[in-house]
Design an enzyme around this catalytic site. Structure first.
Site, mmCIF file in Angstrom:
data_model
loop_
_atom_site.group_PDB
_atom_site.id
_atom_site.type_symbol
_atom_site.label_atom_id
_atom_site.label_comp_id
_atom_site.label_asym_id
_atom_site.label_seq_id
_atom_site.Cartn_x
_atom_site.Cartn_y
_atom_site.Cartn_z
ATOM 1 N N ASN A 1 -5.409 8.277 -4.939
ATOM 2 C CA ASN A 1 -5.256 8.486 -3.982
ATOM 3 C C ASN A 1 -4.605 9.713 -3.873
ATOM 4 O OD1 ASN A 1 -4.579 9.018 -1.128
ATOM 5 N ND2 ASN A 1 -4.230 6.979 -0.850
ATOM 6 N N CYS A 44 -2.255 12.723 0.143
ATOM 7 C CA CYS A 44 -0.509 13.382 0.221
ATOM 8 C C CYS A 44 -0.039 14.059 -0.539
ATOM 9 C CB CYS A 44 -0.057 11.891 -0.113
ATOM 10 S SG CYS A 44 -0.027 12.146 -2.065
ATOM 11 N N GLY A 60 -18.313 4.671 7.740
ATOM 12 C CA GLY A 60 -18.792 4.319 8.741
ATOM 13 C C GLY A 60 -19.728 3.552 8.529
HETATM 14 C C1 LIG Z 1 -6.532 0.269 8.253
HETATM 15 C C2 LIG Z 1 -6.824 1.730 6.973
HETATM 16 C C3 LIG Z 1 -6.172 1.802 5.581
HETATM 17 C C4 LIG Z 1 -6.522 2.630 5.014
HETATM 18 N N1 LIG Z 1 -5.460 2.201 3.786
HETATM 19 C C5 LIG Z 1 -6.069 3.536 2.195
HETATM 20 C C6 LIG Z 1 -5.326 2.947 1.305
HETATM 21 O O1 LIG Z 1 -3.843 2.539 1.615
HETATM 22 N N2 LIG Z 1 -5.672 3.883 0.375
HETATM 23 C C7 LIG Z 1 -6.886 5.162 0.489
HETATM 24 O O2 LIG Z 1 -7.356 5.668 -0.343
HETATM 25 N N3 LIG Z 1 -7.583 4.557 1.918
HETATM 26 C C8 LIG Z 1 -7.202 4.225 2.430
HETATM 27 N N4 LIG Z 1 -7.861 4.261 3.956
HETATM 28 C C9 LIG Z 1 -9.258 4.511 3.671
HETATM 29 C C10 LIG Z 1 -10.249 3.624 3.376
HETATM 30 O O3 LIG Z 1 -10.480 3.138 2.838
HETATM 31 C C11 LIG Z 1 -11.835 4.610 3.740
HETATM 32 O O4 LIG Z 1 -11.966 5.823 3.375
HETATM 33 C C12 LIG Z 1 -11.633 4.720 4.983
HETATM 34 O O5 LIG Z 1 -11.306 3.988 6.218
HETATM 35 C C13 LIG Z 1 -13.653 5.523 5.570
HETATM 36 O O6 LIG Z 1 -14.172 4.586 5.519
HETATM 37 P P1 LIG Z 1 -14.770 3.354 6.907
HETATM 38 O O7 LIG Z 1 -15.068 4.126 7.691
HETATM 39 O O8 LIG Z 1 -16.344 2.584 6.522
HETATM 40 O O9 LIG Z 1 -13.371 2.832 6.843
HETATM 41 C C14 LIG Z 1 -7.832 2.799 4.727
HETATM 42 C C15 LIG Z 1 -8.228 3.436 6.266
HETATM 43 C C16 LIG Z 1 -7.859 2.340 6.951
HETATM 44 C C17 LIG Z 1 -9.521 2.020 8.174
#
Ligand SMILES: Cc1cc2nc3c(=O)[nH]c(=O)nc-3n(C[C@H](O)[C@H](O)[C@H](O)COP(=O)(O)O)c2cc1C
Ligand code: FES
Lengths: 273, 299
Positions: B128, B131, B244
């Site tokens: 990731n 950051c 999404g």
């Molecule tokens: C509540 C929440 C927590 C997330 N925590 C992380 C995380 O710890 N590490 C990471 O790389 N991405 C994290 N993400 C990002 C998701 O893995 C993903 O990249 C992003 O939500 C887009 O996909 P989606 O629209 O299907 O949710 C998080 C997303 C959400 C909504």
């Protein structure tokens, strides 16, 4: 956490029909038929969404399901929920009619623990937070004393979902004029503190008053809290509340928490529709 | 629908987005039926950092049109806690485990990669990079050179596949992806959340405890598709597309834009078994074989 406080949920959400909708003053009770689901424990909750037209309301919301404590569960697999239309989610759910359908997932979280021997349960509720106390009263029976607080007479009509409740209203239109915690103080003064067990659910200031009161008098209390939830099953880490043990996910470790675990019941970000 | 990803055989192309499904918590809520009907072809765990983190103060969520903003703040038990408590449980899942890691310096990332390199329970690592590097002040994944320096540093530490999770909050995510590829990354994943903000209805202060947060859900789908397409056109390594995705049709879009796998995130909040439904829907769609990544046209 003892197993009898948590009934496991079937994996996934299920589509269930609404079999009845009725109004109690400011509140709506939705009854749905959940034949595929297990009987919940009092204090557990479900995530609900309208099966159709969820979205496209105020600000193009709702998008996420909404968490509701179960109000009542019948032997015929009916689940009842109490709601007040305050935001886009509750407005849409409150507009559903008999024959329409819900997406439902749950039961989630841990419910109330029974009172220790010799302790008399005192159920204290405020506003829409009276919901989990009804199913708890169903289980405890009429030995439980019920104290409920509402804003005004229209809201106090919600008290009809419980039996034999003492009421307080902010404007004095029904029952005691003032706070439900005034009634709790009276009850505790009549009971030996060592023989009471308090169960409370309601708005954060009410819960905080109950927490502080019970802490001062050494009365065990369990509080059913509220927090903004996206998932309800521990996936998002969005619902944390600060406790003496750090942040805990309310959907997983709660929604019922021992009051002793909390420094305050004033949870940031609650009360957002 | 089985698919090969960086040498790992997967039953279908649907996995989870890091931080959007906690298999250990879900097992507490659903019991062992979760394992029988496990929705993902591989499980990506929530971001692990060297030190334990509490995460951001609440409130952490705000619903927006077709999505949500989160400021969760990467709560986790830290490397030691993860190895001792989470890894043994996650190793029992019926699918390969991908561990997502983040560090605030290159050396921290190196420590995490080295620690997981030794663990046979771990099939692959996801970095990731959304950051800031506290040493340079730059978001590691927002700048191609920062990303290249990071991947170059950690690449020799493991033979396991390294997936670089790109941030969409970058001027040119495809350039970052190309830098990751050139430095030895085995795959890239995208999109992470897009920076967003909401104001408290009364106080007019930022609603979220972390002030800003990340937007996800249906609202970001078209942005995600454009970024997945741009990246897949630029690199030859496999792409994990997300953002999404709510249906089999959405997943097909992401695959047809050049991804090898599709991750489901926010939709699992609306329906815990969403990924089961999405892979069923995808399978029932009459679509040709997804293009293998090495046939992806280059720019
Ligand atoms: C509540 C929440 C927590 C997330 N925590 C992380 C995380 O710890 N590490 C990471 O790389 N991405 C994290 N993400 C990002 C998701 O893995 C993903 O990249 C992003 O939500 C887009 O996909 P989606 O629209 O299907 O949710 C998080 C997303 C959400 C909504
Ligand atoms: S509501 Fe998602 S973790 Fe509690």
């Amino acid at each position: 956490m003892s197993a009898d406080r948590r009934t496991l949920a079937p994996f996934g959400r299920r589509r269930v029909p609404i079999v009845d909708r009725c109004e109690y003053g400011s509140y709506v009770v939705l009854r749905c038929l959940d034949e595929a689901g297990p009987a919940p424990r009092p204090g557990q909750f479900y995530m609900l969404a309208a099966a159709e037209a969820w979205g496209g309301g105020e600000g193009e919301r709702p998008f996420l399901p909404r968490a509701f404590s179960v109000l009542r569960a019948t032997p015929e697999s009916e689940l009842h929920f109490l709601l007040e239309a305050v935001g886009p989610g509750t407005k849409r759910l409150g507009a559903l009619a008999e024959g329409e359908e819900l997406w439902l997932a749950g039961p989630f979280g841990v419910g109330f623990a029974p009172p220790a021997e010799q302790r008399r349960p005192l159920l204290v509720g405020g506003g829409v937070g009276i919901a989990p106390l009804a199913i708890w009263q169903d289980e405890l029976g009429l030995d439980a004393t019920v104290l409920l607080g509402f804003r005004d007479a229209a809201h106090a009509e919600g008290a009809a979902v419980l039996a034999e409740a003492r009421l307080a209203t902010d404007d004095g239109s029904v029952g005691h004029r003032g706070l439900v915690t005034d009634l709790l103080i009276q009850e505790l003064d009549h009971t030996d503190d060592a023989r009471a067990a308090v169960y409370a659910c309601g708005p954060p200031p009410m819960l905080e008053a109950v927490r502080a009161l019970c802490a001062e008098r050494g009365v065990p209390a369990q509080l059913a809290l509220e927090s903004g939830m996206a998932c309800g099953y521990g996936a998002c880490f969005g619902c944390v509340v600060p406790t003496r043990a750090g942040y805990v996910r309310l959907c997983l470790e709660g929604p019922v928490l021992d009051a002793e675990l909390l420094e305050t019941a004033l949870i940031p970000g609650t009360g957002h529709g | 629908m089985s698919v090969r990803f960086c040498g790992i055989e997967l039953a279908h192309p649907i996995i989870n987005g890091s931080g959007t499904f906690d298999a250990i918590a879900a097992r507490r809520a659903f019991g062992d039926t979760l394992l029988d009907e496990f929705p993902f072809a591989a499980f990506v765990s929530k971001t692990v950092t060297v030190e334990p983190r509490q995460g951001n103060p609440p409130p952490r969520l705000w619903e927006v049109a077709g999505g949500l903003i989160n400021s969760i703040g990467l709560p986790n038990k830290g490397l030691d806690g993860y190895l001792a408590q989470d890894l043994p449980e996650l190793a029992r899942l019926p699918v390969p485990l991908i561990v997502n890691v983040m560090g605030f310096t290159r050396e921290e990332v190196a420590r995490l990669v080295a620690a997981f390199a030794e663990r046979e329970e771990v099939a692959a690592l996801e970095l990731n990079v959304s950051c800031p590097n506290v040493e340079t002040g730059l978001i590691m994944g927002a700048d191609p050179r920062e990303t290249a320096a990071l991947v170059t540093r950690v690449r020799p530490l493991t033979t396991k596949p390294i997936v670089v999770k790109l941030t969409p909050n970058a001027t040119d995510p495809a350039a970052v992806a190309a830098a990751a590829e050139a430095s030895g990354a085995d795959a890239v994943s995208l999109i992470n959340t897009l920076r967003g903000m909401a104001l408290h209805p009364r106080t007019r202060e930022p609603w979220l405890g972390g002030r800003t947060g990340g937007v996800s859900g249906a609202a970001v789908r078209s942005i995600a598709l454009a970024q997945v397409s741009a990246v897949a056109n630029r690199v030859a390594i496999p792409v994990v597309g997300m953002g999404g995705v709510q249906s089999g049709g959405d997943a097909a879009d992401v695959l047809d834009a050049g991804a090898t796998l599709v991750a489901v995130g926010t939709e699992s909040f609306r329906d815990p078994a969403a990924a089961c439904r999405i892979s069923r829907e995808l399978e029932s769609l009459d679509r040709g074989q997804a293009r293998p990544p090495d046939e992806t046209p280059k720019q």
